[in-house]
Design a protein around this motif. Sequence first.
Motif, PDB file in Angstrom:
ATOM      1  N   MET A   1       0.827  -1.202   0.000  1.00 28.56           N
ATOM      2  CA  MET A   1       0.000   0.000   0.000  1.00 28.56           C
ATOM      3  C   MET A   1       0.868   1.261   0.000  1.00 28.56           C
ATOM      4  O   MET A   1       0.562   2.240  -0.710  1.00 28.56           O
ATOM      5  CB  MET A   1      -0.936  -0.009   1.213  1.00 28.56           C
ATOM      6  CG  MET A   1      -1.956   1.138   1.195  1.00 28.56           C
ATOM      7  SD  MET A   1      -2.887   1.260  -0.378  1.00 28.56           S
ATOM      8  CE  MET A   1      -3.753  -0.320  -0.370  1.00 28.56           C
TER       9      MET A   1
ATOM     10  N   PHE B   1       2.136   1.712  -3.475  1.00 29.52           N
ATOM     11  CA  PHE B   1       1.128   2.323  -4.350  1.00 29.52           C
ATOM     12  C   PHE B   1       1.020   3.826  -4.097  1.00 29.52           C
ATOM     13  O   PHE B   1       0.978   4.626  -5.052  1.00 29.52           O
ATOM     14  CB  PHE B   1      -0.233   1.662  -4.129  1.00 29.52           C
ATOM     15  CG  PHE B   1      -1.369   2.385  -4.806  1.00 29.52           C
ATOM     16  CD1 PHE B   1      -1.543   2.321  -6.178  1.00 29.52           C
ATOM     17  CD2 PHE B   1      -2.256   3.155  -4.055  1.00 29.52           C
ATOM     18  CE1 PHE B   1      -2.577   3.008  -6.804  1.00 29.52           C
ATOM     19  CE2 PHE B   1      -3.291   3.842  -4.669  1.00 29.52           C
ATOM     20  CZ  PHE B   1      -3.452   3.761  -6.047  1.00 29.52           C
TER      21      PHE B   1
ATOM     22  N   PRO C   1      -2.375  -2.148  -5.590  1.00 31.35           N
ATOM     23  CA  PRO C   1      -3.561  -2.080  -4.712  1.00 31.35           C
ATOM     24  C   PRO C   1      -4.259  -3.422  -4.545  1.00 31.35           C
ATOM     25  O   PRO C   1      -4.742  -3.742  -3.446  1.00 31.35           O
ATOM     26  CB  PRO C   1      -4.474  -1.073  -5.431  1.00 31.35           C
ATOM     27  CG  PRO C   1      -3.576  -0.275  -6.299  1.00 31.35           C
ATOM     28  CD  PRO C   1      -2.499  -1.213  -6.728  1.00 31.35           C
TER      29      PRO C   1
END
Length: 355
Positions: free
Chosen positions: A54, A57, A195
Amino acid sequence: MQQSSHEQPWLPLRSVAPNTRIKTRSQALLEPYLIVVLLSYPLAATTLTSWHLMVTFCTLHVAQRFHLFEPKLIDAKTVVLFGILNGTSIGFLNLCLGFNSVGFYQMTKLAIIPFTVLLETIFLKKKFSKSIKFSLLVLLFGVGIASVTDLNLNLVGSILSFLAIATTCVGQIMTNTIQKRLKVSSTQLLYQSSPFQAAILFATGPSVDRLLTKRSVFAYNYSFMVLVFIVLSCLIAVSVNFSTFLVIGTTSPVTYQVLGHVKTCLILSFGYIILHDPFTARNIMGILTAVFGMGLYSYFSVQESKKKSANDSLPISQMAQKETVALLASKNQDKDHNETKRSNGIPAASKDSFE
């Protein structure tokens, strides 16, 4: 008074996973999951990996907002399938480590290369020369001698090992194939897929880690030092994830695995030189054999790349040569034709006579 392993984190540790025994400090550095154990923080690796992805990303999202790279849309079905597959492979690798000994886990990682070669040969019709296969065999033999110490087999661990190998091989082959066939960069693919990888790991991570650690990841008391290490690991993971996609996309899944085993040898050497871990003649022989195998693989790969480049450029030169021969033949025919006309008393036609 005897001190706890938390007060002396460099003591030989028993992993939070019931069947995983760590015998040396360098052995504990072989995987991120073991680094957590080494630091004596019972933080679960699968959930931590979801945070890594995460943060990766978010970092890439900021980068594309500053126009550091141009995002490219990829077919949603492909991205979702790819993300879920990669996330699943990470989960299986962690479970494989939790239900097997470290030695058997290292054997699982060694098996990824021959399985990748097998899958690419069958489904992608890719050909591996005998020289490449021999160099890989030497490399795997050396790494096996240097790193595999115990092989405690059990049914559940063996099944998880097979699933980890299968998902990892397919995931890495897809990483290479998607980049080349869809003409996307490693950054673009990582940005689109991270994701979904994070989502599948965040959804399944707490359950997987609870199965391994017997504790809930959300019930742990996070101290300031733990949070510092989490943030640090997330920042490092950005570069690790980026380099992984870059290496696989630029070279091949097999080359990426070769580099991974070189890393293993470097870590074992680091453990002996810096941490003074026990080192035997077997370890030295294994590392030297692995380095020799890596050298052979690099040499044969470069030679085959040069040969392929030469073969690719050969048809172009042959076509140019054929065109030159055809042009010379045409000129000779015209010259002979004009000489024949002159011998018959017919003047040769010139361009002006037709205008």
